[in-house]
Scaffold this active site. Structure first.
Site, PDB file in Angstrom:
ATOM      1  N   GLY A 331       0.954  -1.529   0.050  1.00  0.00           N
ATOM      2  CA  GLY A 331      -0.236   0.639   0.099  1.00  0.00           C
ATOM      3  C   GLY A 331       0.413   0.915   0.236  1.00  0.00           C
ATOM      4  O   GLY A 331       1.992   0.824  -0.225  1.00  0.00           O
ATOM      5  N   HIS A 333       2.180   3.099   2.599  1.00  0.00           N
ATOM      6  CA  HIS A 333       3.293   3.307   3.193  1.00  0.00           C
ATOM      7  C   HIS A 333       4.349   2.563   2.309  1.00  0.00           C
ATOM      8  O   HIS A 333       5.540   3.020   2.535  1.00  0.00           O
ATOM      9  CB  HIS A 333       2.511   2.758   4.765  1.00  0.00           C
ATOM     10  CG  HIS A 333       3.351   2.986   5.366  1.00  0.00           C
ATOM     11  ND1 HIS A 333       4.984   1.858   6.155  1.00  0.00           N
ATOM     12  CD2 HIS A 333       3.889   3.892   7.105  1.00  0.00           C
ATOM     13  CE1 HIS A 333       5.258   2.729   7.642  1.00  0.00           C
ATOM     14  NE2 HIS A 333       4.669   3.699   7.088  1.00  0.00           N
ATOM     15  N   CYS A 334       2.998   1.580   1.945  1.00  0.00           N
ATOM     16  CA  CYS A 334       5.267   0.639   1.052  1.00  0.00           C
ATOM     17  C   CYS A 334       6.429   1.017   0.465  1.00  0.00           C
ATOM     18  O   CYS A 334       6.889   0.733   0.336  1.00  0.00           O
ATOM     19  CB  CYS A 334       4.410  -0.589   0.714  1.00  0.00           C
ATOM     20  SG  CYS A 334       3.175  -1.875   2.756  1.00  0.00           S
ATOM     21  N   ILE A 335       5.335   2.350  -0.364  1.00  0.00           N
ATOM     22  CA  ILE A 335       6.085   2.168  -1.654  1.00  0.00           C
ATOM     23  C   ILE A 335       6.657   3.967  -1.228  1.00  0.00           C
ATOM     24  O   ILE A 335       7.030   4.497  -1.867  1.00  0.00           O
ATOM     25  CB  ILE A 335       5.754   2.917  -2.451  1.00  0.00           C
ATOM     26  CG1 ILE A 335       4.037   3.644  -2.717  1.00  0.00           C
ATOM     27  CG2 ILE A 335       4.291   1.759  -3.034  1.00  0.00           C
ATOM     28  CD1 ILE A 335       3.331   3.718  -3.654  1.00  0.00           C
TER      29      ILE A 335
END
Length: 346
Positions: A331, A333-335
């Site tokens: 999502g 936050h992950c990128i």
């Protein structure tokens, strides 16, 4: 040295991202690939409304990135294979004993446990490139870890997951004591709260085996936001109930009992691959704002914005459609990866 990872709500110098490039995560077909390019672009432009964004771009995608991002985002060309910046990029820390000092933790990255499908060897070197670019002191770690596998309160407490840091495909010889010692050395966390597992979808072939940043996050010291799945037909219904019970019995580094704030999941339960892990916990706190995952559900998306604006007072929540990102295993936050402002001495 007294390295400390600040809470995400502390002031940011900028946010770092990496632009998608061709590979197994991007998928096949121009139309499907375009959904990823669009989602990463929309996320970057949303963040840029609040703070500077620097996008790492593989040379094969430079023209596309310039065309889509325009002049709102700084573009830095560097070779990449993966583009989940949170996980292979540096974890930024500050040194409270040396004001103005920025550190960058370089975890070992092996593609979330070195699965056969992963391409990660090039991006595994990005943390050092970024650290040099911003003049940060490099803090090399012997721990295989990803930025999405930790969440801190900025005051010495870290959330971890047993199936991530203790994964035998990541750290076959580690135990909790060794992991906790490394957390204290690198990010200044002297109290670890261990979750036994993450969300169900995250254990699929392309999952991370339980990253904490999709299920729980510190809104502030002593306050934890937690994903809540209300439908008993979804396997995460039981998972999130058990996690709430566990967290309510924990204390932080200062000895405070943890207050747990529920963040309900959207109504959608399944996609073409099975039970979804759609979660509003995978948001990014930015200067004066919160960039929130959206799932095309007007009522649920609005409810999540309201909860997060209350959790982070004084910030405006904005939604970016994160379904193309989640379809690829993560999502917002992950990128992304925040770089904190370092305070100069008097």
């Amino acid at each position: 040295m007294a390295w400390r990872m600040p809470h995400e709500s502390d002031a940011h110098e900028r946010t770092w991202m990496a632009f998608p490039r061709t590979g197994i995560t991007l998928g096949e077909g121009a139309e499907w690939q375009e959904t990823a390019y669009r989602a990463w672009t929309d996320t970057a432009l949303a963040i840029a409304e609040f703070e500077p964004v620097t996008m790492l771009v593989d040379p094969s995608q430079t023209a596309r990135a310039h065309d889509m991002l325009g002049t709102s985002v700084e573009i830095v060309e560097t070779p990449l294979d993966e583009y989940w910046m949170r996980d292979f990029g540096p974890t930024f820390v500050v040194d409270d004993e040396r004001p103005g000092t920025l550190g960058a933790v370089d975890w070992i990255f092996n593609g979330w446990g070195s699965p056969e499908w992963a391409e990660w060897q090039v991006s595994a070197g990005v943390a050092r490139i970024v650290a040099e670019r911003v003049g940060a002191e490099l803090i090399s770690s012997v721990l295989v870890n990803e930025g999405g596998g930790i969440h801190v309160d900025g005051e010495g407490t870290v959330l971890l997951t047993e199936t991530v840091q203790l994964d035998p495909h990541r750290n076959p010889y580690a135990d909790k004591a060794r992991v906790e010692a490394e957390m204290e050395r690198t990010i200044g966390a002297h109290k670890a709260v261990w979750l036994p597992r993450g969300l169900t979808r995250d254990y699929d072939e392309f999952g991370t085996k339980g990253h904490v940043d999709i299920v729980a996050a510190f809104a502030a010291p002593g306050r934890v936001l937690l994903h809540r799945q209300d439908d008993p037909g979804h396997p995460d219904h039981e998972v999130t109930r058990d996690l709430k019970t566990l967290l309510q019995a924990q204390t932080d580094a200062a000895g405070r009992p943890l207050e747990v704030i529920d963040v309900p999941a959207p109504a959608t339960l399944r996609d073409d691959e099975g039970f979804v892990d759609w979660s509003y916990l995978n948001h990014l706190v930015v200067n004066d704002g919160v960039v929130v995952c959206g799932f095309g559900e007007e009522e649920a998306d609005a409810r999540a914005r309201d909860i997060l604006e209350e959790a982070y007072p004084g910030r405006r929540a904005v939604t970016v459609d994160a379904r193309p990102i989640f379809a690829r295993g993560g999502g917002i936050h992950c990128i992304t990866q925040q770089q904190p402002v370092v305070r100069k001495g008097a």
